[in-house]
Enzyme design. Structure first.
Site, mmCIF file in Angstrom:
data_model
loop_
_atom_site.group_PDB
_atom_site.id
_atom_site.type_symbol
_atom_site.label_atom_id
_atom_site.label_comp_id
_atom_site.label_asym_id
_atom_site.label_seq_id
_atom_site.Cartn_x
_atom_site.Cartn_y
_atom_site.Cartn_z
ATOM 1 N N ASP A 72 3.149 9.669 -0.757
ATOM 2 C CA ASP A 72 2.066 8.616 -0.240
ATOM 3 C C ASP A 72 1.931 7.762 -1.246
ATOM 4 O O ASP A 72 2.051 8.090 -2.494
ATOM 5 C CB ASP A 72 0.905 9.764 -0.303
ATOM 6 C CG ASP A 72 -0.208 9.243 0.689
ATOM 7 O OD1 ASP A 72 -0.034 8.061 1.285
ATOM 8 O OD2 ASP A 72 -0.932 9.973 1.314
ATOM 9 N N HIS B 84 0.904 -1.222 -0.002
ATOM 10 C CA HIS B 84 0.190 -0.110 0.036
ATOM 11 C C HIS B 84 0.894 1.124 -0.032
ATOM 12 O O HIS B 84 0.216 2.385 -0.226
ATOM 13 C CB HIS B 84 -1.080 0.055 1.243
ATOM 14 C CG HIS B 84 -2.077 -1.084 1.098
ATOM 15 N ND1 HIS B 84 -3.222 -0.680 1.042
ATOM 16 C CD2 HIS B 84 -1.871 -2.397 1.173
ATOM 17 C CE1 HIS B 84 -4.081 -1.943 0.968
ATOM 18 N NE2 HIS B 84 -3.192 -2.936 1.034
HETATM 19 O O1 F6P Z 1 -1.753 2.499 4.429
HETATM 20 C C1 F6P Z 1 -0.338 2.165 5.154
HETATM 21 C C2 F6P Z 1 -0.802 1.676 6.634
HETATM 22 O O2 F6P Z 1 0.109 1.607 7.428
HETATM 23 C C3 F6P Z 1 -1.739 0.505 6.500
HETATM 24 O O3 F6P Z 1 -0.948 -0.438 6.469
HETATM 25 C C4 F6P Z 1 -2.606 0.752 7.971
HETATM 26 O O4 F6P Z 1 -3.865 0.191 7.979
HETATM 27 C C5 F6P Z 1 -2.679 2.206 8.018
HETATM 28 O O5 F6P Z 1 -1.697 2.930 7.331
HETATM 29 C C6 F6P Z 1 -2.730 2.835 9.395
HETATM 30 O O6 F6P Z 1 -1.470 2.541 9.964
HETATM 31 P P1 F6P Z 1 -1.421 1.967 11.200
HETATM 32 O O7 F6P Z 1 -1.920 0.558 11.221
HETATM 33 O O8 F6P Z 1 0.179 1.891 11.666
HETATM 34 O O9 F6P Z 1 -2.156 2.898 12.392
#
Ligand code: F6P
Length: 473
Positions: A376, A168
């Site tokens: 991003d 992602h």
């Molecule tokens: O899209 C990147 C990401 O790290 C995802 O893997 C994750 O769901 C989201 O951002 C939120 O991040 P975190 O799980 O570290 O709160």
């Protein structure tokens, strides 16, 4: 139809660091489930629901062993992480090493051997949990940078599975990636998949180069040959459930709520909105600097113009994030000190997470949305805004360094490092004519409606089926 919701007979097993729901403890000591933050969950939840599939992930609180359960048409398989795992694998290797490295070193990556060992250990536990859960020949879809070793670990245990991986976040250029002391092991982990998906063509190209550079893989177009196996690496830009957001934004209660919100923000002539996880990759400081200068220069005048900045709490125990929060709050305080009227702040700063109904109303209320990350993977906030603007109002200022910029060409594109350029784009967005805004928004909406999350999932899973079939002969 390419973007009809998925109706696979084969349940998909999604494996992600987080479950789509987080367990949060209440002041009275009880626990409650709440939707997890981020675009990953929003994109994948409909896929798992449509296939009556399973989601393997961490419930968001350490040392909480839980039995599998069902929620919203999904089987949820929680994987317990200890406080030490969270510190070393999640906050450490995932978010202190990989996150800054993969975002073109917008932060300083830390290479800590203990964190790497924990990353290996937790990835192996995820692979074991999936092995127990997945039926013969199942489709397993591994998500994101926290779990890059899972594809190879899983293939070793279960050669019958069809394994996809989707990254992602950006995949960096080789000169940056090559700094990672464990660069070969990470690429080998990903090469265990049948299909590795990325947000942008450039990310896929960077990965192909890393596969050649670290593992001596041979590549031909998107096809990789390594250790007698063939797989593919290609771009599949993620999206949002455009029809569902459009429907939500058309509801009378959402429209009414948008009016109420504008009123609560002081009925400004121009309401500018920023919506981000509070993360240093999102360019919040640069944006605030640009906005503050526009007020200092007298180009914008509160309270006729207000900025609403939603900054949802994220990774709050990581030092870089704590520092960022302090810096953001200092600059918001300075702008408000210099430019607010009594009872009318120039910047409304909300360090909170809001439900999607409230977000849809905020999007509808906003004349301008600023999405200006330094880097991003995609940025689904930009696509959500477009999907909600059925009235064809609103201007989107979008960073060139967000994956979404490849598709949303009718946004006002900016280089977020260029403060003068960002100021100019904000001035243009504020002064845009309704005709120009509608023309741009129509084109943006066509793109987002056509390339929605269902089309993304169908494209990825269709390509995965083709690669896996050719492998199985
Ligand atoms: O899209 C990147 C990401 O790290 C995802 O893997 C994750 O769901 C989201 O951002 C939120 O991040 P975190 O799980 O570290 O709160």
């Amino acid at each position: 139809m390419a973007n009809a919701p998925l109706t696979s007979d084969t349940p998909v097993v999604v494996v992600a660091n987080r479950l789509p729901v987080d367990q949060v403890s209440q002041p009275d000591g009880t626990a409650q489930w709440r939707t997890s933050p981020g675009g990953l969950v929003a994109a994948l939840e409909p896929v798992v629901q449509a296939t009556k599939g399973t989601w393997v992930g961490w419930p968001g609180v350490p040392d909480t062993p839980l039995e599998p359960f069902d929620v919203d048409g999904m089987r949820i398989v929680p994987l317990d992480l200890s406080a030490e795992d969270v510190a070393d694998y999640y906050e450490g290797f995932s978010n202190g090493t990989l996150w800054p490295l993969y975002h073109d070193v917008t932060g300083e990556p830390v290479f800590e051997r203990r964190w790497w060992e924990s990353y290996c250990d937790v990835n192996a536990r995820f692979a074991r949990a999936v092995d127990l859960e997945a039926s013969e020949g199942a489709i397993v879809w591994v998500q994101d940078y926290q779990l890059q070793l899972v594809p190879a670990l899983l293939r070793e245990r279960r050669p019958d599975l069809r394994i996809g991986f989707f990254d992602h976040i950006p995949f960096p250029g080789y000169e940056i990636y090559a700094r990672l002391p464990w660069r070969r092991q990470v690429v080998e982990g990903l090469l265990g998949a049948d299909l590795v998906g990325f947000q942008r063509g450039g990310d896929a190209a960077n990965f192909l180069r890393a596969a050649r550079g670290t593992c001596g893989a041979a590549t031909r177009g998107s096809v990789i040959e390594c250790g007698g196996r063939q797989l593919r690496a290609a771009a599949f830009p993620i999206s949002v459930d455009a029809a569902a957001l459009d429907e939500l934004a058309r509801r009378p209660e959402t429209i009414q709520r948008a009016r109420t919100l504008r009123h609560e923000f002081g009925d400004p002539e121009t309401l500018i909105l920023g919506v981000d996880r509070l993360d240093y990759t999102k360019g919040i400081l640069h944006r605030l600097r640009a906005y503050g200068e526009l007020l200092d220069d007298g180009d914008l005048h509160p309270p006729e113009t207000v900025l609403v900045q939603v900054a949802s709490p994220s990774r709050e125990r990581v030092e870089e994030y704590q520092r960022l929060r302090n810096e953001v709050e200092v600059i918001v305080g300075r702008i408000n000190g210099d430019h607010s009227d009594l009872g009318h702040p120039a910047v409304h700063y909300l360090h909170q997470t809001f439900p999607k109904e409230e977000m849809a109303a905020l999007y509808l209320a906003a004349d301008v949305l600023l999405v200006t990350p330094l880097r991003d993977g995609m940025n689904l906030v930009a696509k959500e805004y477009v999907a909600c603007r059925h009235d064809e109002h609103g201007a989107l200022v979008l960073s060139e360094f967000a994956g979404a910029a490849d598709e949303l060409r009718q946004a006002l594109l900016v280089n977020p490092w260029d403060i003068d350029g960002t100021k100019e784009a904000i001035r243009r967005a504020v002064a845009i004519t309704p005709q120009e805004a509608a023309r741009r928004m129509r084109s943006l909406r066509r793109r987002v409606a056509e390339f929605d999350v269902h089309r993304w999932a169908n494209a990825f899973l269709g390509a995965l089926a083709m690669v896996a079939e050719s492998r199985e002969g």
